[in-house]
Design an enzyme around this catalytic site. Structure first.
Site, mmCIF file in Angstrom:
data_model
loop_
_atom_site.group_PDB
_atom_site.id
_atom_site.type_symbol
_atom_site.label_atom_id
_atom_site.label_comp_id
_atom_site.label_asym_id
_atom_site.label_seq_id
_atom_site.Cartn_x
_atom_site.Cartn_y
_atom_site.Cartn_z
ATOM 1 N N CYS A 30 1.037 -1.356 -0.080
ATOM 2 C CA CYS A 30 -0.068 -0.092 0.274
ATOM 3 C C CYS A 30 0.616 1.442 -0.095
ATOM 4 O O CYS A 30 0.359 2.252 -0.460
ATOM 5 C CB CYS A 30 -0.904 -0.103 1.018
ATOM 6 S SG CYS A 30 -0.084 -0.313 2.707
ATOM 7 N N HIS B 71 -1.072 0.507 7.410
ATOM 8 C CA HIS B 71 -1.633 0.597 6.219
ATOM 9 C C HIS B 71 -1.507 1.919 5.725
ATOM 10 O O HIS B 71 -1.560 2.748 6.683
ATOM 11 C CB HIS B 71 -3.133 0.222 6.271
ATOM 12 C CG HIS B 71 -3.807 0.019 4.907
ATOM 13 N ND1 HIS B 71 -3.139 -0.771 3.906
ATOM 14 C CD2 HIS B 71 -4.759 0.559 4.647
ATOM 15 C CE1 HIS B 71 -4.158 -0.498 2.961
ATOM 16 N NE2 HIS B 71 -5.010 0.339 3.223
#
EC number: 3.4.19.12
Length: 830
Positions: A312, A790
């Site tokens: 990510c 994340h």
């Protein structure tokens, strides 16, 4: 006539070479049977015209609705013998509603003559063998999975009964240095006695003086762990006795013996896990806009990127990059030219891979809305066409991360570090004179003042982002924070639910003020005093970039080795004015420090290790380059420093930078006079002396980086026919060196003649303008450190904010601009 061996690794089943068209797209995938590169239907013709290769294997996976039984349900499941391709897929092959069938055939260009496969009767045996090898080949990305080889490491036979000395050694979280030399990189912690020593050639081929290995030979202590690789998932452990990387199942205990609690960073003082703590969950909810019904977005510019497992950080940066018009024009705008002139193996070409990714994100071909409800019945009667739901950046990630020890792993990374890594790649692979990364490039003026003499030095360097400190002391809700902390501690002691999180509210103006304030300079050497002294440094913008990237420095290490994150709210402005940070240069009444370089300390064995160390520019150690770049030095200067010091490591290259940073071409790209390949490079760098006997500048730079005078280096090289090894011997054997004035005059005249004959070098490439900006994108991080968690990205498009969360792209309802990590601003024209 087709010919060639079978190289199954070249078949990229999961992503085609020149486009993102693949096996499950409408046109399928074409595999060149000579190079085993894969192409979508719209690009196979280009490859045929470019190479003349005429034989391709066409692969297609058909997806259909399952036949219904008499009761209306699907027929009982049975093994699907029609699937023969090893493909990574998001589809559920055991779905009750769909069935799959793979089709393969040979296609002969230009007439598109088709031969169904398998076809033993009509095809020669060699062709049949090649086809079978392609169809049975494993996905190359399964082979590249770092976990595959990491899990295969053997467990060290010394791990279970490792002796650890009770000598009171405690390892700090930073500031390590080899106990036998001054190296501060490639350091290894011996797990028996806690010695910190430099490595040499083993495990990751990093530079060093081999003191860790010498220590093992002296003591027999077998295991060492590399500092800087320790994460909650493990670390790089090497066994000197077994002469290979190993696993240590008791690593957490062995590290704890020396005060390193890194592997327990997911725990807290009260033993609760992070996912049990309400405040951290709250951060995830706010940044991802959980609990809000988000409307999906489709079409050009609204394509997501599938998460490959902790990728990510890459996805967020690339979404922001390709929202910038200059990058869109440089790559996607030049798509036909880049593809037409790409090398025969475009998988190894940066510009091709950037263009491929940019086209996938911007074309809209891979972001189509679902079929409308009134068309569902009609579609069910025909072959099912799956909707594109984002693209997989496997090939791009494999290319940009190769040879990088961190980005090539499957671990989470720092988005800011990847941004700088990408800028470095763009700089090195510019398309002609066009360099889209110039939009980030700006000059920083650094003013250093000696506190004792009050004299100053002004220098300029190139940078690509602005790093803002978090001014915690300026929080506007201190009373709330104190009350929350007392309540939280009481809840932990009594094992009660934690109170609702209270975040520190930091004014952006306070962070900007902290950036502009003077900071102390560690180990400052005053040229006025010819000694170390106290010094302070202030930084200002000598130019303002077209696009300003601002990083909030949220991450740090605690004394217990646990990475910590400032979970703060900063009121980042939509409109930013930093014109007051414009540099002013030397002011009336200021006196400059003398232009004298500090003495350079070189390790004792540097002489031996520098022998004949000039390297091919393509072999520059990028990890050392990035270490220097992260200190704030220009990327091109870092590359030159590593090159001219023979890949000896970041510390020696740093010394080169200190010596040469005042030179006018300090930040200019590395250029090799006469460099045109291996042969010409050898002639120009190591070859016979020219008629004027002027030594190559590259070799002179290596010697002067060791602290010797330039004239001394020139005379030594001239006396030894430009041999680096013999010149060093000459210098060490002539400690009484005195400058030969006639020699100096002659060499300076030759040098001046060369300078006059050359065009004046251009200054650093900057696009200066007013320092007023508008926010258009920001990247947010959720989690306790950059090694976990994340990343997602918010981008303002067509007047509204859009959230990019891996493959999901939606209209944002409450963009959390106060919780971002990296912010992207565009200049407002005056």
């Amino acid at each position: 006539m087709w010919h060639g061996g079978v190289e199954g690794e070249r078949f990229k089943a999961d992503s085609s070479t020149s486009m993102l068209c693949a096996w499950n797209s409408e046109g399928g995938l074409y595999i060149c049977m000579n190079t085993f590169l894969a192409f979508g239907r719209e690009h196979v013709e280009r490859h045929f015209r470019k190479t003349g290769q005429s034989v391709y294997m066409h692969l297609k996976r058909h997806v259909r609705e399952k036949v219904r039984g008499a009761s209306g349900g699907a027929l009982p499941k049975r093994r699907n013998s029609k699937l023969f391709l090893d493909l990574d897929t998001d589809d559920d092959l055991n779905s009750d509603d769909l069935e799959y069938e793979d089709e393969a055939k040979l296609v002969i260009f230009p007439d598109h003559y088709e031969i169904a496969l398998p076809n033993i009767e009509e095809l020669p045996a060699l062709v049949t063998i090649a086809c079978d090898a392609v169809l049975s080949s494993k996905s190359p990305y399964r082979k590249q999975d770092p976990d595959t080889w990491e899990n295969e490491l053997p467990v060290s036979k010394y791990a279970n009964n490792l002796t650890q000395l009770d000598n009171g050694v405690r390892i700090p979280p930073s500031g390590w240095k080899c106990a036998r030399c001054d190296l501060r990189e490639n350091l290894w912690l011996n797990l028996t006695d806690g010695s910190v020593l430099c490595g040499k050639w083993f495990f990751d081929s990093s530079g060093g003086n081999g003191h860790a290995l010498e220590h093992y030979r002296d003591t027999g202590y077998p295991l060492a762990v590399k500092l800087g690789t320790i994460t909650p998932d493990g670390a790089d452990v090497y066994s000197f006795q077994e002469e290979e990387p190993v696993l240590d199942p008791h690593l957490a205990k062995h590290l704890a013996h020396f005060g390193i609690d890194m592997l327990h960073m997911h725990g807290t003082e009260n033993g609760l896990q992070d996912n049990e703590i309400k405040p951290r969950v709250s951060e995830w909810e706010v940044i991802q806009e959980s609990g809000t019904k988000l409307k999906p977005m489709y079409g050009p510019g609204y394509t997501g990127l599938k998460n490959l497992g902790n990728s990510c950080y890459l996805s967020s940066v690339m979404q922001a990059i390709f929202s910038i018009p200059e990058f869109q024009r440089a790559y996607v705008g030049n798509l036909p030219r880049i593809f037409d002139y790409s090398p025969l193996d475009p998988t190894q070409d940066f510009n091709t891979q950037m263009t491929k990714l940019g086209h996938g994100l911007l074309s809209g071909q891979y972001s189509k809305p679902p079929v409308k409800s009134e068309l569902i019945e009609q579609v069910m009667k025909e072959e099912h066409k799956p909707q594109h739901n984002g693209i997989s950046p496997r090939m791009f990630k494999a290319f940009v991360s190769k040879s990088h020890p961190e980005f090539s792993s499957n671990r989470q990374q720092d988005a800011q570090e990847f941004f700088l890594h990408l800028v470095n790649l763009v700089e090195r692979n510019r398309i002609g004179s066009e360099n889209p990364s110039d939009v980030f490039r700006f000059l920083v003026e650094e003013r250093i003042q000696c506190c004792q003499t009050r004299k100053v030095r002004y220098t300029e360097r190139v940078d690509y982002l602005m790093q803002l400190p978090v001014a915690m002391e300026a929080a506007t809700n201190k009373d709330e924070l104190i009350a929350y902390e007392l309540t939280r501690r009481e809840a932990e002691v009594n094992r009660r639910p934690l109170p609702e999180l209270v975040r520190a509210k930091i004014p952006f103006s306070a962070c900007l003020q902290a950036f502009s304030e003077p900071e102390n300079v560690d180990d400052f050497w005053s040229s006025a005093l010819q000694a170390k002294s106290a010094g302070v440094k202030t930084s200002r913008f000598a130019s303002f970039p077209e696009y300003l990237v601002v990083q909030i420095k949220k991450f740090t290490f605690g004394l217990d080795w646990v990475p910590k994150k400032f979970d703060v709210s900063i009121d980042m402005p939509d409109l930013l004015d930093i014109n007051h940070l414009r540099a002013r240069g030397l002011q009336p009444g200021e006196e400059e420090l003398p232009d004298i370089s500090p003495p350079i300390v070189i390790p004792d064995d540097s002489k031996d290790r520098l022998m004949n160390q000039l390297i091919d520019p393509s072999d520059i150690d990028e990890s050392s380059v990035m270490q220097l770049a992260e200190m704030g030095f220009p990327l091109e200067a870092c590359r030159k420093a590593v090159y001219f010091t023979g890949n000896m490591g970041a510390e020696v290259a740093f010394n080169w930078i200190i010596v040469h940073m005042e030179e006018p071409d300090f930040a200019e790209p590395l250029t090799m006079p006469g460099y045109g390949g291996a042969a010409s490079a050898g002639a120009s760098v190591f070859g016979a002396a020219g008629l004027d006997n002027q030594p190559p500048e590259e070799i002179i730079s290596i010697i002067t980086s060791m602290g010797f005078q330039r004239n001394q280096a020139i005379q030594a090289l001239r006396a030894t026919n430009h041999s680096l090894e013999r010149a060093l011997d000459w210098i060490f054997s002539h400690p009484e060196f005195e400058e030969d004035s006639d020699f100096v005059i002659e060499m300076e005249n030759n040098a001046n003649a060369n300078i006059i004959s050359e065009a004046k070098p251009e200054g650093p490439r900057v696009k200066d303008g007013p320092g007023t900006y508008e926010l258009f994108a920001f990247i947010s991080h959720m989690g306790t450190s950059t090694m976990s968690g994340h990343y997602i990205c918010h981008i303002k498009k067509e007047g509204r904010w859009v959230i990019y969360n891996d493959h999901k792209v939606c209209a944002s309802e409450r963009p959390p601009k106060d919780l971002g990590y990296m912010y992207f601003y565009r200049r407002i024209p005056s």
